[in-house]
Write a protein that holds these residues in place. Structure first.
Motif, PDB file in Angstrom:
ATOM      1  N   HIS A 114      19.250 -14.761  23.781  1.00 62.63           N
ATOM      2  CA  HIS A 114      18.718 -14.408  25.211  1.00 62.63           C
ATOM      3  C   HIS A 114      19.782 -13.436  25.899  1.00 62.63           C
ATOM      4  N   THR A 115      21.169 -14.058  25.632  1.00 69.73           N
ATOM      5  CA  THR A 115      22.366 -13.267  26.378  1.00 69.73           C
ATOM      6  C   THR A 115      22.623 -12.055  25.264  1.00 69.73           C
ATOM      7  N   VAL A 116      22.275 -12.118  24.102  1.00 67.83           N
ATOM      8  CA  VAL A 116      22.123 -10.804  23.165  1.00 67.83           C
ATOM      9  C   VAL A 116      21.250  -9.788  24.000  1.00 67.83           C
ATOM     10  N   HIS A 117      20.295 -10.134  24.170  1.00 64.94           N
ATOM     11  CA  HIS A 117      19.285  -9.210  24.553  1.00 64.94           C
ATOM     12  C   HIS A 117      19.588  -8.746  26.020  1.00 64.94           C
ATOM     13  N   MET A 118      20.185  -9.378  26.743  1.00 67.01           N
ATOM     14  CA  MET A 118      20.422  -9.087  28.221  1.00 67.01           C
ATOM     15  C   MET A 118      21.662  -8.118  27.986  1.00 67.01           C
ATOM     16  N   VAL A 119      22.579  -8.146  27.083  1.00 64.48           N
ATOM     17  CA  VAL A 119      23.652  -7.379  26.976  1.00 64.48           C
ATOM     18  C   VAL A 119      23.304  -6.117  26.391  1.00 64.48           C
ATOM     19  N   LEU A 120      22.412  -6.014  25.502  1.00 63.31           N
ATOM     20  CA  LEU A 120      22.089  -4.621  24.852  1.00 63.31           C
ATOM     21  C   LEU A 120      21.140  -4.084  25.751  1.00 63.31           C
ATOM     22  N   VAL A 121      20.378  -4.416  26.590  1.00 64.17           N
ATOM     23  CA  VAL A 121      19.657  -3.821  27.587  1.00 64.17           C
ATOM     24  C   VAL A 121      20.725  -3.058  28.675  1.00 64.17           C
ATOM     25  N   LEU A 122      21.601  -3.618  28.992  1.00 64.49           N
ATOM     26  CA  LEU A 122      22.795  -3.321  29.851  1.00 64.49           C
ATOM     27  C   LEU A 122      23.671  -2.048  29.086  1.00 64.49           C
ATOM     28  N   LEU A 123      23.705  -2.082  27.893  1.00 67.86           N
ATOM     29  CA  LEU A 123      24.400  -1.198  26.935  1.00 67.86           C
ATOM     30  C   LEU A 123      23.721  -0.054  27.116  1.00 67.86           C
ATOM     31  N   VAL A 124      22.533  -0.070  26.850  1.00 64.08           N
ATOM     32  CA  VAL A 124      21.525   0.955  27.027  1.00 64.08           C
ATOM     33  C   VAL A 124      21.486   1.636  28.345  1.00 64.08           C
ATOM     34  N   TYR A 125      21.538   0.771  29.203  1.00 61.57           N
ATOM     35  CA  TYR A 125      21.407   1.652  30.694  1.00 61.57           C
ATOM     36  C   TYR A 125      22.759   2.113  31.123  1.00 61.57           C
ATOM     37  N   LYS A 126      23.989   1.787  30.423  1.00 63.31           N
ATOM     38  CA  LYS A 126      24.946   2.189  30.554  1.00 63.31           C
ATOM     39  C   LYS A 126      25.224   3.561  29.887  1.00 63.31           C
ATOM     40  N   LYS A 127      24.708   3.933  28.780  1.00 64.73           N
ATOM     41  CA  LYS A 127      24.727   4.981  27.947  1.00 64.73           C
ATOM     42  C   LYS A 127      23.755   6.119  28.757  1.00 64.73           C
ATOM     43  N   ILE A 128      22.659   5.522  29.500  1.00 66.49           N
ATOM     44  CA  ILE A 128      21.780   6.294  30.221  1.00 66.49           C
ATOM     45  C   ILE A 128      22.537   6.693  31.261  1.00 66.49           C
ATOM     46  N   GLN A 129      23.136   5.891  32.193  1.00 62.20           N
ATOM     47  CA  GLN A 129      23.853   6.427  33.283  1.00 62.20           C
ATOM     48  C   GLN A 129      25.002   7.281  32.975  1.00 62.20           C
ATOM     49  N   GLU A 130      25.552   7.194  31.817  1.00 59.12           N
ATOM     50  CA  GLU A 130      26.737   8.329  31.421  1.00 59.12           C
ATOM     51  C   GLU A 130      26.272   9.496  30.872  1.00 59.12           C
ATOM     52  N   ASN A 131      24.620   9.467  30.740  1.00 64.83           N
ATOM     53  CA  ASN A 131      24.053  10.712  30.139  1.00 64.83           C
ATOM     54  C   ASN A 131      24.519  11.024  28.659  1.00 64.83           C
ATOM     55  N   ILE A 132      24.679   9.808  27.617  1.00 61.97           N
ATOM     56  CA  ILE A 132      25.070  10.197  26.532  1.00 61.97           C
ATOM     57  C   ILE A 132      23.977   9.703  25.621  1.00 61.97           C
ATOM     58  N   LEU A 133      23.039   9.458  26.023  1.00 63.92           N
ATOM     59  CA  LEU A 133      21.795   8.812  25.194  1.00 63.92           C
ATOM     60  C   LEU A 133      20.539   9.862  25.220  1.00 63.92           C
ATOM     61  N   PRO A 134      20.095  10.544  24.411  1.00 66.86           N
ATOM     62  CA  PRO A 134      19.028  11.692  24.189  1.00 66.86           C
ATOM     63  C   PRO A 134      17.725  10.539  24.455  1.00 66.86           C
ATOM     64  N   LYS A 135      16.642  11.073  25.086  1.00 69.74           N
ATOM     65  CA  LYS A 135      15.540  10.378  25.435  1.00 69.74           C
ATOM     66  C   LYS A 135      14.905   9.803  24.329  1.00 69.74           C
ATOM     67  N   GLU A 136      14.810  10.438  23.109  1.00 66.23           N
ATOM     68  CA  GLU A 136      14.161   9.785  21.880  1.00 66.23           C
ATOM     69  C   GLU A 136      15.179   8.352  21.476  1.00 66.23           C
ATOM     70  N   GLN A 137      16.355   8.645  21.447  1.00 67.06           N
ATOM     71  CA  GLN A 137      17.166   7.528  21.174  1.00 67.06           C
ATOM     72  C   GLN A 137      16.825   6.222  22.329  1.00 67.06           C
ATOM     73  N   MET A 138      16.664   6.518  23.530  1.00 71.22           N
ATOM     74  CA  MET A 138      16.438   5.641  24.454  1.00 71.22           C
ATOM     75  C   MET A 138      15.216   4.987  24.012  1.00 71.22           C
ATOM     76  N   GLN A 139      14.250   5.786  24.003  1.00 72.75           N
ATOM     77  CA  GLN A 139      12.808   5.127  23.562  1.00 72.75           C
ATOM     78  C   GLN A 139      12.952   4.021  22.474  1.00 72.75           C
ATOM     79  N   SER A 140      13.703   4.245  21.347  1.00 74.46           N
ATOM     80  CA  SER A 140      13.581   3.455  20.174  1.00 74.46           C
ATOM     81  C   SER A 140      14.774   2.234  20.715  1.00 74.46           C
TER      82      SER A 140
END
Length: 270
Positions: free
Chosen positions: A213-239
């Motif tokens: 459960h914690t692994v899941h929460m952390v991974l979501v926040l790591l994705v969110y971080k990359k989005i905020q930093e504008n370093i994650l393309p939309k295609e990768q964001m979806q996957s």
């Protein structure tokens, strides 16, 4: 015998037994004071229905608990905290009133000014830590990230010391609970380096004790971080978001699954 409620032992001995079984004793700390096991079952069901959004049933179960539980300050603190959460979730209470009520409930057992000073020797019960957490969450919901962080900062320092001294395993339940929110607040305050460092620590610890459960929460926040930093393309964001959804299904995180629709619109812009 202990599991069936037919024996008694000192907490220290119970913790040692659990450690030999590779179990974490902190998860078994209960916020109610009662010798009636069926009321613990009712309480667990209440918390489950509350998290699942079944608010009418949760309200019924809460009323049952209030009727059957012994009247004491500890039970009153726990039930009033959960009642406040229910009122907020059902939109009968705003974030400002929510924060004020949580502060009042915390002071059933500890002065507010003392709870905000996380000295090494200072001890908060599980319920008191939960109340500090909910005060911070109330501020976060109101987008007052600085106040939210200030509320959690002293607890953060205590848990950081536990990490340095390799004592996290003994406090893992509240450690991950509090520190995930701290990492989230770092992101809200755009302190990306601090967020990354803390999230990687949480991820390593969660994998060590097999807390999916914690692994899941952390991974979501790591994705969110990359989005905020504008370093994650939309295609990768979806996957990556789809991978997070699959993990949430593995750990049966129905709350997260229900909220992914909101995440897609408000956070990920999908």
């Amino acid at each position: 015998r202990l599991e069936k409620g037919k024996g008694k032992a000192q907490t220290k001995i119970v913790m040692q037994l659990l450690k030999r079984l590779h179990l974490i004793g902190e998860y078994l700390h209960r916020p109610l004071v009662t010798d009636k096991r069926e009321l613990f079952d009712t309480f667990d069901q209440f918390r489950y229905e509350l998290n699942m959004g079944e608010y009418d049933l949760a309200e019924t179960l809460l009323g049952e608990l209030r009727e059957k539980l012994e009247k004491n300050i500890f039970n009153e603190q726990t039930l009033t905290m959960d009642e406040t959460i229910l009122l907020f979730y059902t939109k009968k209470m705003g974030s400002a009133e929510y924060v004020q009520k949580m502060k009042e409930v915390l002071q059933y057992t500890v002065p507010l000014e003392r709870a905000s000073k996380g000295k090494d020797e200072f001890y908060l019960t599980h319920s008191e830590k939960m109340l500090v957490y909910h005060i911070a969450i109330g501020y976060k919901w109101a987008e007052n990230y600085d106040k939210a962080y200030k509320v959690l900062h002293e607890l953060e320092k205590v848990y950081a010391k536990y990490a340095e001294e390799k004592l996290v395993d003994s406090h893992i339940a509240m450690y991950e609970f509090i520190m995930v929110v701290v990492a989230n607040l770092y992101l809200c305050r755009k302190e990306y380096e601090k967020a990354e460092e803390l999230l990687q620590q949480l991820l390593a610890q969660a994998l060590k004790v097999k807390r999916l459960h914690t692994v899941h929460m952390v991974l979501v926040l790591l994705v969110y971080k990359k989005i905020q930093e504008n370093i994650l393309p939309k295609e990768q964001m979806q996957s990556k978001l789809e991978a997070c959804i699959r993990i949430s299904q593995m750990c049966k995180d129905k709350v997260a699954e229900r909220e992914y629709g909101e995440y897609k619109e408000k956070i990920f812009n999908l």
